[in-house]
Design an enzyme around this catalytic site. Sequence first.
Site: not given
Ligand SMILES: Cc1ncc(COP(=O)(O)O)c(C=O)c1O
Length: 437
Positions: A143, A247, A275
Amino acid sequence: MFQIDKSKAKYEQAKQHLAGGVASSLRASMKPTPLYAESAKGARLRDVDGNEFIDYLLAYGPLILGHAHDGLTDAILMAMRKGYTYGLQHDGEIELADLLVEILPCADKVALSGSGTEAVMLALRLARAHTGKRKVVRFHGHYHGWSDSIFTSFPGAGLQQSTAAKQAATVPPGTMGQSESSLEDIILLPWNDVVSLESTLRAHAGEIAAVISEPVMCNSGCIQPNVGYLEELRRLTEELGIVFILDEVITGFRLGLGGAHERFGIKPDLVTIGKAMGGGIAVSAVGGKAEIMKHIDTAEVSHLGTLNGNGVATAAALATIRELAKDNGAVYARMEELFIKLSTGIRELLHKRHISGVINQVGPVFHMMFIDEKEVNNFDTFNKRDSGKYARFAELMLEEGVLLRPNGLWYISAVHEQADIDATLLAVDRALGLLVV
Ligand SMILES: Cc1ncc(COP(=O)(O)O)c(C=O)c1O
């Protein structure tokens, strides 16, 4: 006695004017009802019905210092008294950028945003600008936020991870309202599969700007990369002139100060973090090679955002990172040790009650699932888990005073203690007992 009357009433009230009744769609899935928090401190959260929970949801990951951490709160309040945001530049941005570059092995420069989704959007834009190519390889089960250009639905267990061509042909949108053409540039591949990766990258190298990957598949089973997989990803992308984006929105500042890329010794071209970086305040960043980040310096790439780098966000990130960095990051070993005790204890309880389950753990994060398999190390196997049973377990755990994410992912914070782990194991034992009757 577990009560939910007030939460239920508030959810009904919220639905009148708040679309969906919750502020982020995922939160509506909590059973028996989305809970309303009243206050929280440390590892504990109290809801409006007076229930108290040991918290392993931790706001979906950011609360690495727990709730209302004194040092972090002081830093935020101090920043707020000086003005929350200026739309001008300030020292906090410079200090945070310097600190991130010092800590993140792959970062020569950073750019600041407000959420993981935005960080990923910027990383993809930088990759396209840098390579002059447009396609992006991403993987099943990962994700990367909810922006149109990357959000796909997770296919069910029926979808076999067969040939790369088949995978490339099916990129299902993640939501109604998402233009299908927004995913035209996405190539979706099975993760941890060197063969499909190599054949796809070699076949389409002239079109592929970036490969984006979570370092650990935290969003689908906390599955580790196979030995050598990330190294191969690094080697191939380098050889073929493709930008490798790791990511680390979950793993950054969670798997260690330098995130997963330091832990695994991999140097991506770009990294996205969010996060845990802000300890619960909205802030994110892209870090990476100077030659790629320079496209922001030259203004070829626009990086925008009214609240980017605001004083509250930078103060929160600085305070969080400095707290985590104390004693050379000793807190990471402590979190990991406590979480190993917890996951080991849960495995023993599953065994005692003859319940089939798997817990995949990487440091201070693990995924627990009910499944008739010895191990879960790919997305197809992960899709065989009994998610209904887990949702029921999470509901029983609420009644036992433990707050969990209904999908199985558990986080620990720096302020959880042995007593929390002991109490949680007693709760798990009781909940598992109720699950089998
Ligand atoms: C690996 C990863 N990338 C991007 C995101 C998106 O982050 P945000 O919810 O702060 O937009 C998440 C959110 O859970 C994530 O787990």
